[in-house]
Design an enzyme around this catalytic site. Structure first.
Site, PDB file in Angstrom:
ATOM      1  N   TYR A  28       0.831  -1.204   0.000  1.00  0.00           N
ATOM      2  CA  TYR A  28       0.000   0.000   0.000  1.00  0.00           C
ATOM      3  C   TYR A  28       0.860   1.246   0.000  1.00  0.00           C
ATOM      4  O   TYR A  28       2.076   1.183   0.216  1.00  0.00           O
ATOM      5  CB  TYR A  28      -0.956   0.001   1.195  1.00  0.00           C
ATOM      6  N   ARG A  43       8.372   4.230  -4.530  1.00  0.00           N
ATOM      7  CA  ARG A  43       8.368   3.231  -3.448  1.00  0.00           C
ATOM      8  C   ARG A  43       7.369   2.121  -3.742  1.00  0.00           C
ATOM      9  O   ARG A  43       7.634   0.945  -3.460  1.00  0.00           O
ATOM     10  CB  ARG A  43       8.072   3.897  -2.107  1.00  0.00           C
ATOM     11  N   ARG A  50      -7.433 -20.343  -2.321  1.00  0.00           N
ATOM     12  CA  ARG A  50      -6.401 -20.202  -1.299  1.00  0.00           C
ATOM     13  C   ARG A  50      -5.328 -21.282  -1.403  1.00  0.00           C
ATOM     14  O   ARG A  50      -5.627 -22.475  -1.368  1.00  0.00           O
ATOM     15  CB  ARG A  50      -7.040 -20.249   0.100  1.00  0.00           C
ATOM     16  N   HIS A  65      -0.808 -21.276  -0.562  1.00  0.00           N
ATOM     17  CA  HIS A  65       0.314 -20.388  -0.243  1.00  0.00           C
ATOM     18  C   HIS A  65       1.142 -20.034  -1.479  1.00  0.00           C
ATOM     19  O   HIS A  65       1.642 -18.929  -1.602  1.00  0.00           O
ATOM     20  CB  HIS A  65       1.228 -21.034   0.805  1.00  0.00           C
ATOM     21  N   LYS A 114       6.507  -2.065   1.875  1.00  0.00           N
ATOM     22  CA  LYS A 114       5.339  -1.474   2.547  1.00  0.00           C
ATOM     23  C   LYS A 114       4.136  -2.408   2.378  1.00  0.00           C
ATOM     24  O   LYS A 114       3.209  -2.131   1.619  1.00  0.00           O
ATOM     25  CB  LYS A 114       5.061  -0.074   1.983  1.00  0.00           C
ATOM     26  N   GLU A 129      11.688   2.503  14.466  1.00  0.00           N
ATOM     27  CA  GLU A 129      10.794   3.524  13.913  1.00  0.00           C
ATOM     28  C   GLU A 129       9.515   3.509  14.736  1.00  0.00           C
ATOM     29  O   GLU A 129       9.410   2.773  15.723  1.00  0.00           O
ATOM     30  CB  GLU A 129      10.509   3.255  12.427  1.00  0.00           C
ATOM     31  N   LEU A 137      10.872   1.301   7.418  1.00  0.00           N
ATOM     32  CA  LEU A 137      10.283   1.790   6.183  1.00  0.00           C
ATOM     33  C   LEU A 137      10.964   3.115   5.843  1.00  0.00           C
ATOM     34  O   LEU A 137      11.068   4.004   6.690  1.00  0.00           O
ATOM     35  CB  LEU A 137       8.779   2.024   6.336  1.00  0.00           C
TER      36      LEU A 137
HETATM   37  N1  PMP Z   1       7.183   3.701   9.176  1.00  0.00           N
HETATM   38  C1  PMP Z   1       6.010   3.047   9.204  1.00  0.00           C
HETATM   39  C2  PMP Z   1       5.949   1.709   9.850  1.00  0.00           C
HETATM   40  C3  PMP Z   1       4.851   3.619   8.613  1.00  0.00           C
HETATM   41  O1  PMP Z   1       3.688   2.959   8.623  1.00  0.00           O
HETATM   42  C4  PMP Z   1       4.942   4.914   8.039  1.00  0.00           C
HETATM   43  C5  PMP Z   1       3.728   5.585   7.465  1.00  0.00           C
HETATM   44  N2  PMP Z   1       3.243   4.914   6.336  1.00  0.00           N
HETATM   45  C6  PMP Z   1       6.183   5.561   8.039  1.00  0.00           C
HETATM   46  C7  PMP Z   1       7.289   4.925   8.616  1.00  0.00           C
HETATM   47  C8  PMP Z   1       6.347   6.919   7.418  1.00  0.00           C
HETATM   48  O2  PMP Z   1       6.359   6.818   6.014  1.00  0.00           O
HETATM   49  P1  PMP Z   1       5.831   8.011   5.100  1.00  0.00           P
HETATM   50  O3  PMP Z   1       6.598   9.223   5.476  1.00  0.00           O
HETATM   51  O4  PMP Z   1       6.133   7.558   3.723  1.00  0.00           O
HETATM   52  O5  PMP Z   1       4.363   8.157   5.379  1.00  0.00           O
END
Ligand code: PMP
Length: 287
Positions: free
Chosen positions: A33, A52, A100, A102, A149, A182, A206
């Protein structure tokens, strides 16, 4: 105005929009996403979000569901149909629909795509930014490829719910060695004087689009950016702490696990970056 979603080629009221129970996103979390900020009718940093998206899809061997140009057109159309001025656009792409199993589907299936718009409460976000938010720490028990992501966000959901129950808005995820990776839905930064510190990009975080924008803004403002890992103690001893995400841009953090950071108010560099951030971002008009 009823909310309109884009679902596999159709623009439909959200209440009528449907996806298959055999969508691999629903069954396996097999999809990715993006969330793009929309400010004053402009999509912020769309090129970086699409870059991304392509990286995430490639990592999972899911083809791009449509060209970047077509995707941009869908984003703008969903923005228009929802009368979106301030908020976000959510895009989800899953591997598609198949009985379904895997293994990837034996015969290629079309990726499934959903785009929805969400309005934000600007006054509420501004009030949070004015006061600063609280965060708690939680163990980072995610898999080792969170640079992709994916829609598999259960650890993030549990960590953020723990934060909410503790009266905080964000959970700082902490690795086995005591370093903050994070936030549950953000990247974390600490500030010493005129130096910003954030964890280096790696498969363990991320690589936030807002993070990249803050690096641009900081460089233009003459602030130093150090990419290095830091501990919970480092955060508690910092002058300022903030988090970044597309939905909240730069958000000050003034309490961590019940301890006050700095003087308990949003700090000068955080405020400066929040104010300057959008002067350095790419803007794609919806209207
Ligand atoms: N880390 C995580 C786990 C997130 O979910 C997000 C938000 N999507 C971010 C960092 C920040 O990413 P962005 O600046 O691209 O929204």
């Amino acid at each position: 105005m009823s909310r309109i979603a884009y679902v596999n080629g159709l623009y439909q009221p959200v209440s009528e929009a449907r996806v298959s129970i055999e969508d691999r996103g629903y069954q396996f979390g097999d999809g990715v996403y993006e969330v793009c900020e929309v400010l004053d009718g402009d999509i912020i940093d769309l090129t970086r979000h699409l870059d991304r998206l392509e990286r995430s899809l490639a990592a999972l061997e899911i083809p791009m569901p449509m060209s970047r140009g077509a995707l941009t057109a869908v984003f703008r159309e969903i923005g228009r149909r929802n009368g979106l001025t301030n908020g976000s656009l959510y895009l989800q792409v899953t591997r598609g629909v198949a009985p379904r199993d895997h293994y990837f589907p034996a015969r290629p299936v079309r990726p499934a795509i959903v785009v929805v718009a969400k309005r934000s409460d600007q006054a509420r976000i501004a009030a949070q930014a004015e006061a600063g938010i609280a965060a708690i720490t939680q163990p980072d028990n995610r898999w080792e490829r969170v640079d992709i992501k994916t829609i598999g966000l259960l650890p993030n959901v549990l960590a953020k719910e723990a934060a909410r129950r503790a009266g905080a808005r964000e959970a700082f995820l902490v690795d086995r060695d005591g370093f903050i990776t994070e936030g549950g839905s953000s990247n974390v930064w600490i500030v010493h004087g005129h130096t910003l510190i954030t964890r280096p990009a790696s498969p363990g975080i991320l690589k936030g689009i807002t993070r990249a924008g803050v690096v641009d803004a900081a460089t233009a403002l003459g602030l130093a950016v150090e990419e290095r890992a830091f501990t919970v103690a480092d955060a508690l001893g910092a002058d300022e702490v903030f988090v970044t995400s597309a939905t909240n841009t730069v958000m000050p953090v003034v309490r961590l696990d019940g301890n006050t950071i700095g003087n308990g108010l949003p700090g000068p560099q955080t405020r400066l970056l929040r104010g300057e951030f959008h002067h350095h971002s790419e803007r794609t008009p919806i209207y």
